[in-house]
Each structure stands twice: as C-alpha cells, then as structure tokens.
Design an enzyme around this catalytic site. Structure first.
Site, short mmCIF file in Angstrom:
data_model
loop_
_atom_site.label_atom_id
_atom_site.label_comp_id
_atom_site.label_asym_id
_atom_site.label_seq_id
_atom_site.Cartn_x
_atom_site.Cartn_y
_atom_site.Cartn_z
CB ALA A 65 -0.86 0.00 1.25
N GLY A 109 0.54 -5.08 0.72
CA GLY A 109 -0.64 -5.13 -0.16
C GLY A 109 -0.32 -5.74 -1.52
CD GLU A 112 -2.62 -7.74 2.58
OE1 GLU A 112 -2.41 -6.56 2.27
OE2 GLU A 112 -3.22 -8.08 3.61
CD GLU A 132 1.32 -5.84 5.52
OE1 GLU A 132 2.12 -6.74 5.86
OE2 GLU A 132 0.62 -5.92 4.50
N1 COA Z 1 4.59 3.23 -0.25
C1 COA Z 1 4.99 4.42 -0.71
N2 COA Z 1 6.18 4.63 -1.31
C2 COA Z 1 6.99 3.56 -1.44
C3 COA Z 1 6.64 2.29 -0.98
C4 COA Z 1 5.37 2.14 -0.36
N3 COA Z 1 4.93 0.97 0.08
N4 COA Z 1 7.65 1.43 -1.24
C5 COA Z 1 8.61 2.16 -1.85
N5 COA Z 1 8.21 3.45 -1.97
C6 COA Z 1 8.95 4.56 -2.58
C7 COA Z 1 10.05 5.06 -1.69
O1 COA Z 1 9.54 5.94 -0.71
C8 COA Z 1 10.94 5.72 -2.69
O2 COA Z 1 10.36 6.97 -3.04
P1 COA Z 1 11.27 8.31 -3.12
O3 COA Z 1 12.28 8.00 -4.20
O4 COA Z 1 10.31 9.38 -3.50
O5 COA Z 1 11.88 8.46 -1.77
C9 COA Z 1 10.82 4.82 -3.92
O6 COA Z 1 9.60 4.11 -3.75
C10 COA Z 1 11.95 3.82 -4.06
O7 COA Z 1 12.02 3.06 -2.86
P2 COA Z 1 13.35 2.92 -1.94
O8 COA Z 1 12.92 2.67 -0.55
O9 COA Z 1 14.23 4.09 -2.19
O10 COA Z 1 13.98 1.63 -2.61
P3 COA Z 1 14.99 0.60 -1.87
O11 COA Z 1 15.51 -0.27 -2.95
O12 COA Z 1 15.93 1.32 -1.01
O13 COA Z 1 14.05 -0.27 -0.90
C11 COA Z 1 12.07 -1.55 -0.32
C12 COA Z 1 13.04 -1.11 -1.45
C13 COA Z 1 10.92 -2.31 -0.99
C14 COA Z 1 12.80 -2.49 0.65
C15 COA Z 1 11.55 -0.31 0.41
O14 COA Z 1 11.07 0.61 -0.54
C16 COA Z 1 10.44 -0.59 1.37
O15 COA Z 1 10.68 -1.10 2.46
N6 COA Z 1 9.18 -0.25 1.00
C17 COA Z 1 8.05 -0.41 1.86
C18 COA Z 1 7.58 -1.86 1.89
C19 COA Z 1 6.43 -2.02 2.86
O16 COA Z 1 6.56 -1.85 4.05
N7 COA Z 1 5.27 -2.38 2.32
C20 COA Z 1 4.10 -2.62 3.09
C21 COA Z 1 3.27 -1.40 3.19
S1 COA Z 1 1.83 -1.66 4.19
#
Ligand code: COA
Length: 258
Positions: A65, A109, A112, A132
């Site tokens: 999400a 999500g 999911e 989450e």
């Molecule tokens: N929601 C909103 N933005 C997200 C996102 C999410 N779930 N996942 C990634 N992004 C965005 C980041 O904020 C970043 O944006 P920015 O460039 O404007 O700062 C961009 O996508 C790239 O992500 P980044 O975190 O820089 O890549 P990474 O390779 O360092 O890490 C992940 C990848 C997937 C490990 C990391 O993005 C992450 O942990 N995301 C969230 C995953 C999560 O918790 N999902 C469940 C949500 S309920």
C-alpha cells in the site's frame, strides 16, 4: 484513459501493469480504483479469457500500500478507504483466471494482491513478504486469511509476526508461489501459461475457479455439493459438447465460450 496502470491485450490475454515505478508500484487510492475499473471493463470483454497482473520497471511487482497515504489518516477514514476499493476481493471473485507475474518486490498489499490471484509466477530475483508489522500495523487486504490458507498457520505467523522478506525460492518452498523462473524468462513463461489456460472453455474455467475457491469458503460437504452443481452446469454449455466430441474425434477442441 488510466493514469496509474497500463492495460494491454495480447490475443486472449489481458496484461495489467501497475505503472508507478518511481514508487515501486505502491498502491495508492487512485491506483486501487483504476485496478477495480479495469476488472470491471474486462469482466464483460468476451475476447479476454485470462488476466495477468504485473509491475512496471525492473525492481518491483508492488511494494505494498502507498505508505505516504497512511500518515495522519484516522481509523474511520482508513475503514472507508478499505471498504470502497476492495481490489483484493474483486480479483479473487473475478470470473476469469488471474495470474500474478511477480517481477520484483512483492510486499504487503502487493503480496496480498498476488494472494488474491489464482496462480503466482515469480522471477528468481523477486522478494516477498508481509512487512506491515514494522509499521505498527497488520496486513489488512486479506493477508492474515489468504496467506494462512495458502501456506499454513505456522509459516503465515512467521512471515506476519516478523515482517521478514523472503526470496522467491523460499516462497516456492512454502507454496506461496507456483513457480520461479529466471528474470529473462518470466515474460515468456507467464504468457505460455496464460495462453495455455486461455485455450480452455471460459465456462469451464469460471466453474473451476469458483469451485476451488469454495474450498476455503465452505465446509467439505457444502463444497462437494457446490462442485457437483458446477460440474453439472458445464453440461449446459456447447463447450462441453465440443470438448467431448473433439476427444472422441481425436482433434483439438475449439471452445467458443457458449
Ligand atoms: N509506499 C509508498 N512509497 C513507497 C513504498 C510504499 N509501500 N515502497 C517504496 N516506496 C517509494 C520510496 O519511498 C521511494 O520513493 P522516493 O524516491 O520518493 O523516496 C521509492 O519508492 C523507491 O524506494 P526505496 O525505498 O528508495 O527503494 P529501496 O531499494 O531502497 O528499498 C524496499 C526497497 C521495498 C525495501 C523499500 O522501498 C520498502 O521497504 N518499502 C516499503 C515496503 C512495505 O513496508 N510495504 C508494506 C506497506 S503496508
């Protein structure tokens, strides 16, 4: 027509690409609404027999999400959001088979959404999980229910309580994905599978999907009765006659969906 997704038709297969690569295809409200709209559009499109969902770019299927929308949101607002765009149930209840083409991060999500699909094919560089818990919340798009049914309570608990992210190979071992293929083979393999399914009778496919889904929704007796009803219903189709005749005449069937 759509801003956050791309819809392509490749013969009888529709490919829906979530197209927010800068945000790792995170599901914001607008994207969820567009996914629901696409499925509405595809429901009545008789040309489309199978749907594939994937993420744009090299890195992500769907990273969950859109977390930026969570900040400051009240419990009441969140409930309304989740009730209004029930994207996971829309996919699960869709009358045609849906394949998740997991081309990278498949988290929260995103996982999911993949769980709402019927078959999951992952690239060997994909990473999956329900992180989450790290945000002080829990999966809310069916993760605690569909993941548990798919991989069992022990593995679901482990993933959901730790929030750990696992490799595609680990996901294969616990049954979270059906297959793992090399990144360069993902497209060909998913299209091969989608086309293989798209050749079948759409009436039989719909009955098969509904019957399998019943296993998780009803007790065994009810499920077996539903299966008999759906089996018998297939006998009302021209496709059943075509399938049986083609076998007896030693030729390939041509299913029309009637
Ligand atoms: N929601 C909103 N933005 C997200 C996102 C999410 N779930 N996942 C990634 N992004 C965005 C980041 O904020 C970043 O944006 P920015 O460039 O404007 O700062 C961009 O996508 C790239 O992500 P980044 O975190 O820089 O890549 P990474 O390779 O360092 O890490 C992940 C990848 C997937 C490990 C990391 O993005 C992450 O942990 N995301 C969230 C995953 C999560 O918790 N999902 C469940 C949500 S309920």
């Amino acid at each position: 027509m759509y801003e956050n997704v791309i819809l392509e038709r490749r013969g009888r297969v529709a490919v829906l690409t979530i197209n927010r690569p800068d945000k790792l295809n995170a599901l914001n409200i607008a994207t969820r609404n567009e996914i629901v709209a696409v499925f509405d559009e595809l429901r009545s499109d008789a040309e489309v027999r199978v749907v594939v969902i994937t993420g744009s770019g090299e890195k992500a299927f769907i990273a969950g999400a859109d977390i930026s929308e969570f900040a400051g949101r009240t419990a009441h607002q969140q409930r309304e959001v989740m009730r209004s765009s029930r994207v996971f149930s829309v996919i699960e209840d869709f009358p045609k088979p849906v394949i998740a083409r997991i081309n990278g991060f498949c988290l929260g999500g995103g996982c999911e959404l993949a769980l709402g699909c019927d078959i999951r094919i992952a690239s060997s560089n994909a990473k999956l999980g329900q992180p989450e818990i790290n945000l002080g919340i829990i999966p809310g798009g069916g993760g605690t229910q569909r993941l548990t049914r798919l991989v069992g309570e022990g593995k679901a608990m482990e993933l959901i309580l730790t929030g750990k992210i696992i490799t595609a190979q680990d996901a294969l071992e616990i049954g979270l994905v059906n297959e793992v293929v090399a990144p360069e083979e993902l497209d060909a393999r998913v299209m091969e599978l989608a086309n293989q399914i798209a050749e079948k009778s759409p009436i039989a496919l719909q009955a098969a999907k509904e019957s399998v889904k019943t296993a998780a929704r009803a007790n065994l007796r009810e499920g077996l009765e539903r299966e008999v009803d759906l089996f018998a219903l297939c006998f009302a189709s021209e496709d059943k006659e075509e399938g049986v005749r083609a076998f007896l005449e030693k030729r390939k069937p041509e299913f029309t969906g009637r």
